[in-house]
Write an enzyme that holds these catalytic residues in place. Structure first.
Site, PDB file in Angstrom:
ATOM      1  N   ASN A  62      -5.263  -2.314  16.812  1.00 43.70           N
ATOM      2  CA  ASN A  62      -4.096  -1.691  16.050  1.00 43.70           C
ATOM      3  C   ASN A  62      -3.365  -0.648  16.889  1.00 43.70           C
ATOM      4  O   ASN A  62      -4.367   0.205  17.609  1.00 43.70           O
ATOM      5  CB  ASN A  62      -4.545  -1.356  14.547  1.00 43.70           C
ATOM      6  CG  ASN A  62      -5.792  -0.034  14.691  1.00 43.70           C
ATOM      7  OD1 ASN A  62      -6.783  -0.512  15.623  1.00 43.70           O
ATOM      8  ND2 ASN A  62      -5.944   0.617  13.683  1.00 43.70           N
ATOM      9  N   CYS A  73      -0.814  -3.757  12.910  1.00 42.31           N
ATOM     10  CA  CYS A  73      -2.383  -4.041  12.738  1.00 42.31           C
ATOM     11  C   CYS A  73      -2.729  -4.918  13.969  1.00 42.31           C
ATOM     12  O   CYS A  73      -2.103  -5.509  14.408  1.00 42.31           O
ATOM     13  CB  CYS A  73      -2.597  -4.847  11.520  1.00 42.31           C
ATOM     14  SG  CYS A  73      -2.279  -4.129  10.010  1.00 42.31           S
ATOM     15  N   GLU A  75      -4.439  -7.576  14.116  1.00 43.10           N
ATOM     16  CA  GLU A  75      -4.238  -8.963  14.042  1.00 43.10           C
ATOM     17  C   GLU A  75      -2.797  -9.598  14.576  1.00 43.10           C
ATOM     18  O   GLU A  75      -2.502 -10.518  15.007  1.00 43.10           O
ATOM     19  CB  GLU A  75      -4.583  -9.362  12.552  1.00 43.10           C
ATOM     20  CG  GLU A  75      -6.057  -9.307  11.916  1.00 43.10           C
ATOM     21  CD  GLU A  75      -6.089  -7.762  11.420  1.00 43.10           C
ATOM     22  OE1 GLU A  75      -5.250  -6.665  11.777  1.00 43.10           O
ATOM     23  OE2 GLU A  75      -6.796  -7.763  10.451  1.00 43.10           O
ATOM     24  N   CYS A 112      -5.098  -7.533   6.334  1.00 44.74           N
ATOM     25  CA  CYS A 112      -4.159  -7.126   5.203  1.00 44.74           C
ATOM     26  C   CYS A 112      -3.337  -8.227   4.886  1.00 44.74           C
ATOM     27  O   CYS A 112      -3.278  -9.218   5.701  1.00 44.74           O
ATOM     28  CB  CYS A 112      -3.379  -5.809   5.665  1.00 44.74           C
ATOM     29  SG  CYS A 112      -2.213  -6.216   6.730  1.00 44.74           S
ATOM     30  N   CYS A 115      -0.840  -9.317   7.458  1.00 42.64           N
ATOM     31  CA  CYS A 115      -1.360 -10.023   8.586  1.00 42.64           C
ATOM     32  C   CYS A 115      -1.712 -11.376   8.283  1.00 42.64           C
ATOM     33  O   CYS A 115      -1.556 -12.417   8.981  1.00 42.64           O
ATOM     34  CB  CYS A 115      -2.676  -9.432   9.196  1.00 42.64           C
ATOM     35  SG  CYS A 115      -2.100  -7.913  10.223  1.00 42.64           S
TER      36      CYS A 115
HETATM   37  N1  THU Z   1      -5.351  -2.181  10.007  1.00 43.56           N
HETATM   38  C1  THU Z   1      -5.316  -3.350  11.054  1.00 43.56           C
HETATM   39  O1  THU Z   1      -5.391  -3.289  12.070  1.00 43.56           O
HETATM   40  N2  THU Z   1      -5.598  -4.568  10.392  1.00 43.56           N
HETATM   41  C2  THU Z   1      -5.712  -4.817   9.203  1.00 43.56           C
HETATM   42  O2  THU Z   1      -5.750  -5.841   8.842  1.00 43.56           O
HETATM   43  C3  THU Z   1      -5.693  -3.636   8.307  1.00 43.56           C
HETATM   44  C4  THU Z   1      -5.541  -2.295   8.604  1.00 43.56           C
HETATM   45  C5  THU Z   1      -5.059  -0.915  10.795  1.00 43.56           C
HETATM   46  C6  THU Z   1      -3.773  -0.370  10.331  1.00 43.56           C
HETATM   47  C7  THU Z   1      -3.994   1.130  10.613  1.00 43.56           C
HETATM   48  O3  THU Z   1      -3.738   1.409  11.934  1.00 43.56           O
HETATM   49  C8  THU Z   1      -5.289   1.227  10.239  1.00 43.56           C
HETATM   50  O4  THU Z   1      -5.981  -0.082  10.452  1.00 43.56           O
HETATM   51  C9  THU Z   1      -5.647   1.777   9.069  1.00 43.56           C
HETATM   52  O5  THU Z   1      -5.195   1.064   7.875  1.00 43.56           O
END
Ligand code: THU
Length: 161
Positions: A62, A73, A75, A112, A115
């Site tokens: 991320n 994110c 992913e 999420c 993603c």
């Molecule tokens: N985040 C991800 O990288 N992937 C996800 O599926 C959920 C959230 C990251 C986004 C942000 O930088 C941090 O986690 C907190 O939400």
């Protein structure tokens, strides 16, 4: 009235040793990626690793920004990079890890909604299921296709209706 039920099958494991060597290697890559995450605002580091049909592994993590919504994110960073580098190579598997307070999470962290939508588009694009490995130190979950993670999903055919 017609009632339908949508079933998601989740395979749970208590130890990484229960995974295949290929899956273990992918989790190692996802953990490595999490360590390079740029997440100074949330302090929640996510790492993703994608195994391609050509055996290449693409890592992503991320990337946050002081203008919060501009971040992305792990992913999607990984999947967009995989698709930009190898537009014709199908994706086989994605492993996801997360880290807070200097430790990998005990429980698996699922992707999420946004993603899931992006992962699903790649699954559709290559017409091949993408296996999802959600890593936690105490529990690992595997789902065999992204479609099972996003029932009633939006797809490109709907743009023509
Ligand atoms: N985040 C991800 O990288 N992937 C996800 O599926 C959920 C959230 C990251 C986004 C942000 O930088 C941090 O986690 C907190 O939400």
């Amino acid at each position: 009235m017609k009632k339908t039920q949508i079933i998601t099958t989740v395979f749970e494991y208590n130890s990484i040793d229960e995974l295949s060597l290929e899956e273990q290697e992918l989790v190692r890559n996802a953990k490595e990626a999490a360590l390079r995450s740029y997440s100074p605002y949330s302090k929640f580091s996510v790492g993703a690793a994608i195994l391609l049909e050509n055996k290449d592994i693409i890592q992503g993590n991320n990337q946050e920004n002081s203008a919060y919504p501009s971040g992305l994110c792990a992913e999607r960073v990984a999947m967009f990079y995989a698709n930009s580098k190898y537009p014709d190579v199908p994706v086989k598997t994605i492993a996801i890890t997360a880290r807070t307070n200097g430790q990998f999470s005990e429980n698996p962290i699922p992707p999420c909604g946004s993603c899931r939508q992006v992962l699903l588009e790649t699954e559709e694009r290559f017409n091949q299921p993408i296996k999802l490995i959600l890593f936690g130190e105490k529990k690992i979950k595997i789902v065999k296709t992204i479609k099972e993670m996003l029932p009633l999903y939006f797809e490109k055919e709907m743009l023509d209706e």
